[in-house]
Scaffold this active site. Sequence first.
Site, PDB file in Angstrom:
ATOM      1  N   ARG A  15      62.650   0.488 -76.514  1.00  0.00           N
ATOM      2  CA  ARG A  15      62.894   1.338 -75.351  1.00  0.00           C
ATOM      3  C   ARG A  15      63.466   2.690 -75.780  1.00  0.00           C
ATOM      4  O   ARG A  15      63.937   2.854 -76.898  1.00  0.00           O
ATOM      5  CB  ARG A  15      63.869   0.644 -74.388  1.00  0.00           C
ATOM      6  CG  ARG A  15      63.279  -0.550 -73.663  1.00  0.00           C
ATOM      7  CD  ARG A  15      64.313  -1.300 -72.846  1.00  0.00           C
ATOM      8  NE  ARG A  15      65.266  -2.016 -73.673  1.00  0.00           N
ATOM      9  CZ  ARG A  15      66.278  -2.751 -73.197  1.00  0.00           C
ATOM     10  NH1 ARG A  15      66.473  -2.833 -71.893  1.00  0.00           N
ATOM     11  NH2 ARG A  15      67.090  -3.397 -74.015  1.00  0.00           N
ATOM     12  N   LYS A  75      70.671   0.686 -75.776  1.00  0.00           N
ATOM     13  CA  LYS A  75      71.540  -0.398 -76.224  1.00  0.00           C
ATOM     14  C   LYS A  75      72.848   0.154 -76.773  1.00  0.00           C
ATOM     15  O   LYS A  75      72.966   1.327 -77.107  1.00  0.00           O
ATOM     16  CB  LYS A  75      70.846  -1.233 -77.299  1.00  0.00           C
ATOM     17  CG  LYS A  75      69.700  -2.082 -76.754  1.00  0.00           C
ATOM     18  CD  LYS A  75      70.103  -2.988 -75.620  1.00  0.00           C
ATOM     19  CE  LYS A  75      70.973  -4.152 -76.039  1.00  0.00           C
ATOM     20  NZ  LYS A  75      71.381  -5.003 -74.894  1.00  0.00           N
ATOM     21  N   TYR A  94      74.112   1.045 -72.206  1.00  0.00           N
ATOM     22  CA  TYR A  94      74.648  -0.307 -72.057  1.00  0.00           C
ATOM     23  C   TYR A  94      75.643  -0.540 -73.193  1.00  0.00           C
ATOM     24  O   TYR A  94      75.335  -0.275 -74.363  1.00  0.00           O
ATOM     25  CB  TYR A  94      73.540  -1.360 -72.172  1.00  0.00           C
ATOM     26  CG  TYR A  94      72.613  -1.432 -70.982  1.00  0.00           C
ATOM     27  CD1 TYR A  94      73.094  -1.816 -69.728  1.00  0.00           C
ATOM     28  CD2 TYR A  94      71.263  -1.144 -71.111  1.00  0.00           C
ATOM     29  CE1 TYR A  94      72.245  -1.885 -68.638  1.00  0.00           C
ATOM     30  CE2 TYR A  94      70.404  -1.218 -70.014  1.00  0.00           C
ATOM     31  CZ  TYR A  94      70.902  -1.586 -68.783  1.00  0.00           C
ATOM     32  OH  TYR A  94      70.063  -1.656 -67.704  1.00  0.00           O
ATOM     33  N   HIS A  96      78.235  -3.556 -72.855  1.00  0.00           N
ATOM     34  CA  HIS A  96      78.552  -4.998 -72.844  1.00  0.00           C
ATOM     35  C   HIS A  96      79.727  -5.289 -73.793  1.00  0.00           C
ATOM     36  O   HIS A  96      79.671  -6.186 -74.635  1.00  0.00           O
ATOM     37  CB  HIS A  96      77.326  -5.834 -73.230  1.00  0.00           C
ATOM     38  CG  HIS A  96      76.183  -5.695 -72.272  1.00  0.00           C
ATOM     39  ND1 HIS A  96      76.228  -6.190 -70.986  1.00  0.00           N
ATOM     40  CD2 HIS A  96      74.967  -5.100 -72.394  1.00  0.00           C
ATOM     41  CE1 HIS A  96      75.091  -5.908 -70.363  1.00  0.00           C
ATOM     42  NE2 HIS A  96      74.318  -5.246 -71.194  1.00  0.00           N
ATOM     43  N   GLU A 118      76.151  -0.985 -67.332  1.00  0.00           N
ATOM     44  CA  GLU A 118      76.279  -2.285 -66.667  1.00  0.00           C
ATOM     45  C   GLU A 118      77.463  -2.382 -65.716  1.00  0.00           C
ATOM     46  O   GLU A 118      77.555  -3.340 -64.944  1.00  0.00           O
ATOM     47  CB  GLU A 118      76.343  -3.426 -67.695  1.00  0.00           C
ATOM     48  CG  GLU A 118      77.648  -3.538 -68.470  1.00  0.00           C
ATOM     49  CD  GLU A 118      77.710  -2.643 -69.698  1.00  0.00           C
ATOM     50  OE1 GLU A 118      78.690  -2.765 -70.454  1.00  0.00           O
ATOM     51  OE2 GLU A 118      76.793  -1.821 -69.902  1.00  0.00           O
ATOM     52  N   SER A 134      67.657  -6.483 -65.227  1.00  0.00           N
ATOM     53  CA  SER A 134      67.803  -7.872 -64.790  1.00  0.00           C
ATOM     54  C   SER A 134      66.492  -8.368 -64.185  1.00  0.00           C
ATOM     55  O   SER A 134      66.111  -9.529 -64.357  1.00  0.00           O
ATOM     56  CB  SER A 134      68.931  -7.989 -63.757  1.00  0.00           C
ATOM     57  OG  SER A 134      70.173  -7.656 -64.340  1.00  0.00           O
ATOM     58  N   VAL A 179      68.681 -11.671 -61.653  1.00  0.00           N
ATOM     59  CA  VAL A 179      67.948 -12.388 -62.711  1.00  0.00           C
ATOM     60  C   VAL A 179      67.397 -13.705 -62.173  1.00  0.00           C
ATOM     61  O   VAL A 179      66.212 -14.018 -62.332  1.00  0.00           O
ATOM     62  CB  VAL A 179      68.855 -12.651 -63.931  1.00  0.00           C
ATOM     63  CG1 VAL A 179      68.166 -13.590 -64.921  1.00  0.00           C
ATOM     64  CG2 VAL A 179      69.218 -11.355 -64.632  1.00  0.00           C
ATOM     65  N   ASP A 198      74.026 -21.895 -57.295  1.00  0.00           N
ATOM     66  CA  ASP A 198      74.945 -20.762 -57.153  1.00  0.00           C
ATOM     67  C   ASP A 198      76.173 -21.257 -56.398  1.00  0.00           C
ATOM     68  O   ASP A 198      76.135 -22.294 -55.739  1.00  0.00           O
ATOM     69  CB  ASP A 198      74.273 -19.607 -56.390  1.00  0.00           C
ATOM     70  CG  ASP A 198      74.939 -18.271 -56.654  1.00  0.00           C
ATOM     71  OD1 ASP A 198      74.373 -17.460 -57.435  1.00  0.00           O
ATOM     72  OD2 ASP A 198      76.017 -18.016 -56.112  1.00  0.00           O
ATOM     73  N   ALA A 268      72.239 -14.302 -70.050  1.00  0.00           N
ATOM     74  CA  ALA A 268      73.595 -13.738 -70.056  1.00  0.00           C
ATOM     75  C   ALA A 268      74.149 -13.547 -71.468  1.00  0.00           C
ATOM     76  O   ALA A 268      75.333 -13.260 -71.635  1.00  0.00           O
ATOM     77  CB  ALA A 268      74.534 -14.650 -69.258  1.00  0.00           C
ATOM     78  N   ASP A 270      74.075 -11.219 -73.640  1.00  0.00           N
ATOM     79  CA  ASP A 270      74.747  -9.978 -73.999  1.00  0.00           C
ATOM     80  C   ASP A 270      76.116  -9.841 -73.332  1.00  0.00           C
ATOM     81  O   ASP A 270      76.857  -8.904 -73.601  1.00  0.00           O
ATOM     82  CB  ASP A 270      73.871  -8.743 -73.745  1.00  0.00           C
ATOM     83  CG  ASP A 270      73.263  -8.712 -72.361  1.00  0.00           C
ATOM     84  OD1 ASP A 270      73.707  -9.501 -71.511  1.00  0.00           O
ATOM     85  OD2 ASP A 270      72.346  -7.909 -72.128  1.00  0.00           O
ATOM     86  N   VAL A 298      67.665 -14.137 -76.906  1.00  0.00           N
ATOM     87  CA  VAL A 298      67.448 -12.751 -77.340  1.00  0.00           C
ATOM     88  C   VAL A 298      68.285 -11.816 -76.477  1.00  0.00           C
ATOM     89  O   VAL A 298      68.224 -11.861 -75.238  1.00  0.00           O
ATOM     90  CB  VAL A 298      65.947 -12.388 -77.251  1.00  0.00           C
ATOM     91  CG1 VAL A 298      65.728 -10.916 -77.572  1.00  0.00           C
ATOM     92  CG2 VAL A 298      65.143 -13.267 -78.206  1.00  0.00           C
ATOM     93  N   ASN A 300      68.218  -8.534 -76.205  1.00  0.00           N
ATOM     94  CA  ASN A 300      67.555  -7.374 -75.577  1.00  0.00           C
ATOM     95  C   ASN A 300      66.135  -7.760 -75.160  1.00  0.00           C
ATOM     96  O   ASN A 300      65.150  -7.168 -75.588  1.00  0.00           O
ATOM     97  CB  ASN A 300      67.556  -6.163 -76.518  1.00  0.00           C
ATOM     98  CG  ASN A 300      66.811  -6.422 -77.825  1.00  0.00           C
ATOM     99  OD1 ASN A 300      66.812  -7.527 -78.338  1.00  0.00           O
ATOM    100  ND2 ASN A 300      66.174  -5.393 -78.363  1.00  0.00           N
TER     101      ASN A 300
END
Length: 371
Positions: A15, A75, A94, A96, A118, A134, A179, A198, A268, A270, A298, A300
């Site tokens: 990206r 990132k 981002y 995180h 984020e 997401s 997500v 949830d 989740a 990251d 993964v 990313n």
Amino acid sequence: MIIGVPKEIKNNENRVALTPAGTQELAKRGHTVYVQAHAGEGSGFPDTEYVQAGGKILGEAADVFGIAEMILKVKEPVEPEYTLIKKDQLVFTYFHFASYEPLAHAMIKTGSVCLAYETVERADGSLPLLIPMSEVAGRMAIQEGAKYLEKPLKGRGILLGGVPGVMPAKVLILGGGVVGTHAAKIAAGMGADVIITDLNINRLRYLDDVMPKNVHTMVSNEYVLRELVKTHDLIVGAVLIPGAKAPKLITRDMLKTMRPGTVLVDVAVDQGGCIETCKPTTHENPTYIIDDVVHYCVANMPGAVPYTSTLALTNATLPYAIKLAGSGWKKSSQENLEICKGLNVIQGKVVYKAVADAFNLPYTDVKEFLN
């Protein structure tokens, strides 16, 4: 303002933080945009398009970081970039932070201003710069999960949608946010039998209304999850607490109750992951196996579909970048609470409470910098 766009160097991250269209929007407002050579190629944007849009090309990352007042990235900075970031430089990306303490300490040391995509937050609690990625990650979670359920990839050897006369796969989605909703949409479309869990009963009511009939909702608790993991083929972790570590909903001991070849996809990751056995992986080596359970973690995921992801991300980030370039981070934060909530670290001080709490670091109220 002088804006720099370095090439992303995280593993298989294709990206880019600004498109030629975005470059043109900033340039026509009088800003100078420096783009590192080949930064956009992975997303399908050659250097010539940036130049035609009014940008300037620089060969090395050090040149871009060295000249820019604001850095636009996708990132979080990785180790080779730590020393390139300057005091008082605005870094908009981002981060995180809560999932990786060394990054927090490195950014504190730089004395820069870290504005995290984020944690930019609207009045209704939505996260406008996290939503597009997401959406991508949620849809990809099912695409990847379906692939890793194949036997040659160590999965159960089950087709997600089944066929007439054979039951479809059972998909469990932890979290009914962006997500989880997009994951459920794709899984349902492929014909799987889907459960979303949830804590928010109103969210579950909404999902029950809008989702197809092969999507079911359940209130989440440990007892329910322990039962569900025994019978589900693909489990997607989609839980987010803004800026903080994700809670561990799937514990190590639950793995032994799962069927061999079950696939776990932790979106989740990251933010530390909501599966206890989760550890970040790369597109190069995306999976590992514990107790015969396939883990896809993964960090990313959207980087694998960079054309779609870059356009989706920059559609959301560009208005904020234009505001920051025009007014600077301080005035923008005073005038716009969404941007203010994105501030995580300012000139060596942690100003986002969830990050300070994650690592027992001193917390400074952001108002001290804005008054």
